[in-house]
Scaffold this motif. Structure first.
Motif, PDB file in Angstrom:
ATOM      1  N   TYR A 110       3.325  -2.640 -10.679  1.00  0.00           N
ATOM      2  CA  TYR A 110       3.090  -1.334 -10.757  1.00  0.00           C
ATOM      3  C   TYR A 110       4.326  -0.762  -9.844  1.00  0.00           C
ATOM      4  O   TYR A 110       4.634  -1.175  -8.812  1.00  0.00           O
ATOM      5  N   ARG A 111       4.433   0.561 -10.127  1.00  0.00           N
ATOM      6  CA  ARG A 111       5.334   1.471  -9.699  1.00  0.00           C
ATOM      7  C   ARG A 111       4.387   2.940  -8.878  1.00  0.00           C
ATOM      8  O   ARG A 111       3.818   2.996  -9.701  1.00  0.00           O
ATOM      9  N   LEU A 112       4.436   2.946  -7.548  1.00  0.00           N
ATOM     10  CA  LEU A 112       3.644   4.219  -7.157  1.00  0.00           C
ATOM     11  C   LEU A 112       4.722   5.105  -6.218  1.00  0.00           C
ATOM     12  O   LEU A 112       5.414   4.671  -5.426  1.00  0.00           O
ATOM     13  N   ASN A 113       4.809   6.287  -6.986  1.00  0.00           N
ATOM     14  CA  ASN A 113       5.668   7.546  -6.348  1.00  0.00           C
ATOM     15  C   ASN A 113       4.443   8.462  -6.375  1.00  0.00           C
ATOM     16  O   ASN A 113       3.572   8.669  -5.378  1.00  0.00           O
ATOM     17  N   GLN A 114       4.658   9.649  -7.107  1.00  0.00           N
ATOM     18  CA  GLN A 114       3.915  10.717  -7.249  1.00  0.00           C
ATOM     19  C   GLN A 114       2.621  10.311  -8.043  1.00  0.00           C
ATOM     20  O   GLN A 114       1.596  10.815  -8.095  1.00  0.00           O
ATOM     21  N   LYS A 115       2.805   9.245  -8.822  1.00  0.00           N
ATOM     22  CA  LYS A 115       1.637   8.518  -9.460  1.00  0.00           C
ATOM     23  C   LYS A 115       1.740   7.165  -9.689  1.00  0.00           C
ATOM     24  O   LYS A 115       2.578   6.427  -9.004  1.00  0.00           O
TER      25      LYS A 115
ATOM     26  N   HIS B  67      -4.861   5.134  -4.076  1.00  0.00           N
ATOM     27  CA  HIS B  67      -5.351   5.490  -2.746  1.00  0.00           C
ATOM     28  C   HIS B  67      -5.171   4.724  -1.697  1.00  0.00           C
ATOM     29  O   HIS B  67      -4.649   5.235  -0.608  1.00  0.00           O
ATOM     30  N   ALA B  68      -5.026   3.356  -1.873  1.00  0.00           N
ATOM     31  CA  ALA B  68      -4.769   2.443  -0.824  1.00  0.00           C
ATOM     32  C   ALA B  68      -3.214   2.300  -0.542  1.00  0.00           C
ATOM     33  O   ALA B  68      -2.819   2.074   0.384  1.00  0.00           O
ATOM     34  N   PHE B  69      -2.476   2.273  -1.589  1.00  0.00           N
ATOM     35  CA  PHE B  69      -1.218   1.928  -1.841  1.00  0.00           C
ATOM     36  C   PHE B  69       0.004   2.968  -1.825  1.00  0.00           C
ATOM     37  O   PHE B  69       1.035   2.620  -2.335  1.00  0.00           O
ATOM     38  N   SER B  70      -0.408   4.311  -1.978  1.00  0.00           N
ATOM     39  CA  SER B  70       0.375   5.243  -2.244  1.00  0.00           C
ATOM     40  C   SER B  70       1.562   5.121  -0.917  1.00  0.00           C
ATOM     41  O   SER B  70       1.373   4.724  -0.019  1.00  0.00           O
TER      42      SER B  70
ATOM     43  N   VAL C 197      -1.584 -10.336  -3.956  1.00  0.00           N
ATOM     44  CA  VAL C 197      -0.942  -8.882  -4.413  1.00  0.00           C
ATOM     45  C   VAL C 197       0.266  -8.976  -3.393  1.00  0.00           C
ATOM     46  O   VAL C 197       0.341  -9.635  -2.251  1.00  0.00           O
ATOM     47  N   VAL C 198       1.381  -8.541  -3.633  1.00  0.00           N
ATOM     48  CA  VAL C 198       2.607  -8.485  -3.024  1.00  0.00           C
ATOM     49  C   VAL C 198       2.987  -7.086  -3.057  1.00  0.00           C
ATOM     50  O   VAL C 198       2.891  -6.166  -4.184  1.00  0.00           O
ATOM     51  N   LEU C 199       3.392  -6.381  -1.711  1.00  0.00           N
ATOM     52  CA  LEU C 199       3.722  -5.028  -1.772  1.00  0.00           C
ATOM     53  C   LEU C 199       5.123  -4.983  -1.442  1.00  0.00           C
ATOM     54  O   LEU C 199       5.632  -5.506  -0.497  1.00  0.00           O
ATOM     55  N   VAL C 200       6.105  -3.933  -1.830  1.00  0.00           N
ATOM     56  CA  VAL C 200       7.484  -3.499  -1.644  1.00  0.00           C
ATOM     57  C   VAL C 200       7.412  -2.217  -1.426  1.00  0.00           C
ATOM     58  O   VAL C 200       7.135  -1.493  -2.375  1.00  0.00           O
ATOM     59  N   LYS C 201       7.829  -1.514  -0.216  1.00  0.00           N
ATOM     60  CA  LYS C 201       8.119  -0.153   0.010  1.00  0.00           C
ATOM     61  C   LYS C 201       9.721  -0.085   0.209  1.00  0.00           C
ATOM     62  O   LYS C 201      10.132  -0.741   1.254  1.00  0.00           O
TER      63      LYS C 201
END
Length: 255
Positions: free
Chosen positions: A132-137, A214-217, A249-253
């Motif tokens: 997934y990609r999260l920015n404005q959406k 909501h959690a990862f924005s 789950v893996v998160l990258v910012k």
């Protein structure tokens, strides 16, 4: 560009083993930060799925350590895609041969993300793990290579029907159990401020896209401790909602 990362994996409430595997690697190079994140979901219901998922993770990790420095110097991004295609097909053959040798069937998905500073992004994908990609959406960048995923794309099932369809876990291809695999590749340009999320299918069945956003924005993930805590919270929420699969789950910012 700087990167923040976090990951969380849980065996879940029903499985005897955690067949999910993951890796995150970050290197400082002359081109800036280079990040590799990979998630593999060993096939549920088959023997030794964790062996298959770990084998693919090891292959990508070895590529990052040994081959990527030379390929970055060449500047040929098509060569990286070519090598990923070869790695996946070699692993498909190797895992299948291993299964035949010891008389079992095993397999795994793979979803890999490469980011080269703010200049290049590559995704390689087989199966039903997701990026997934999260920015404005929130955007889903990968296609679920499942029977129901194909029917949704054809318009014969709605996404809501697909969630309840008994075929939702039937893969169209996976590494080690398919005669041939044809990975999906996507390239692009990453942007500062974006969040990328990789997950096994066990992470997303019980969550809505609104809950994930909501959690990862990007505004919510201020540092790596918060990222890990939020990842753990959503994994626990999955377990409370009786998700029976392994959950990763893996998160990258990107900063």
């Amino acid at each position: 560009m700087e990167v923040l990362t976090a990951a969380y994996s849980d065996i879940g409430i029903k499985k005897a083993t955690n067949q999910d595997s993951l890796c995150i690697k970050v290197a400082d190079t002359s081109l800036g930060k280079v990040l590799l994140a990979v998630i593999c979901d060993g096939m549920g219901g088959l023997s030794k799925g964790e062996v298959a998922s770990a084998s693919v993770i090891h292959a990508f990790s070895e590529w990052f350590e040994q081959e990527l420095p030379l390929q970055l110097g060449d500047g040929d991004r098509d060569e990286i895609r070519y090598r990923w295609d070869r790695i996946i097909k070699e692993q498909n053959q190797r895992i299948a041969e291993y299964g035949r040798r010891i008389g079992i069937q095993l397999g795994t998905t793979v979803t890999a993300l490469l980011i080269i500073d703010s200049t290049f992004m590559l995704i390689g994908h087989v199966g039903d793990s997701r990026v997934y990609r999260l920015n404005q959406k929130l955007e889903i960048l990968t296609e679920d290579q499942t029977v129901v995923g194909r029917e949704v794309r054809r318009g014969t099932l709605t996404p809501e029907q697909a969630k309840l369809d008994p075929r939702r876990n039937v893969l169209l291809q996976c590494i080690g159990a398919s005669k041939l695999v044809e990975p999906q590749f996507m390239a692009g340009t990453p942007k500062r401020g974006e969040v990328y999320m990789l997950c096994s299918d066990g992470f997303r069945h019980m969550l809505s896209e609104a809950e994930i956003y909501h959690a990862f924005s990007p505004a919510s993930l201020r540092d790596e401790a918060i990222m890990e805590q939020k990842a753990k919270e959503l994994v626990e929420l999955n377990k409370q909602r009786q998700e029976t699969d392994n959950i990763t789950v893996v998160l990258v910012k990107l900063l």
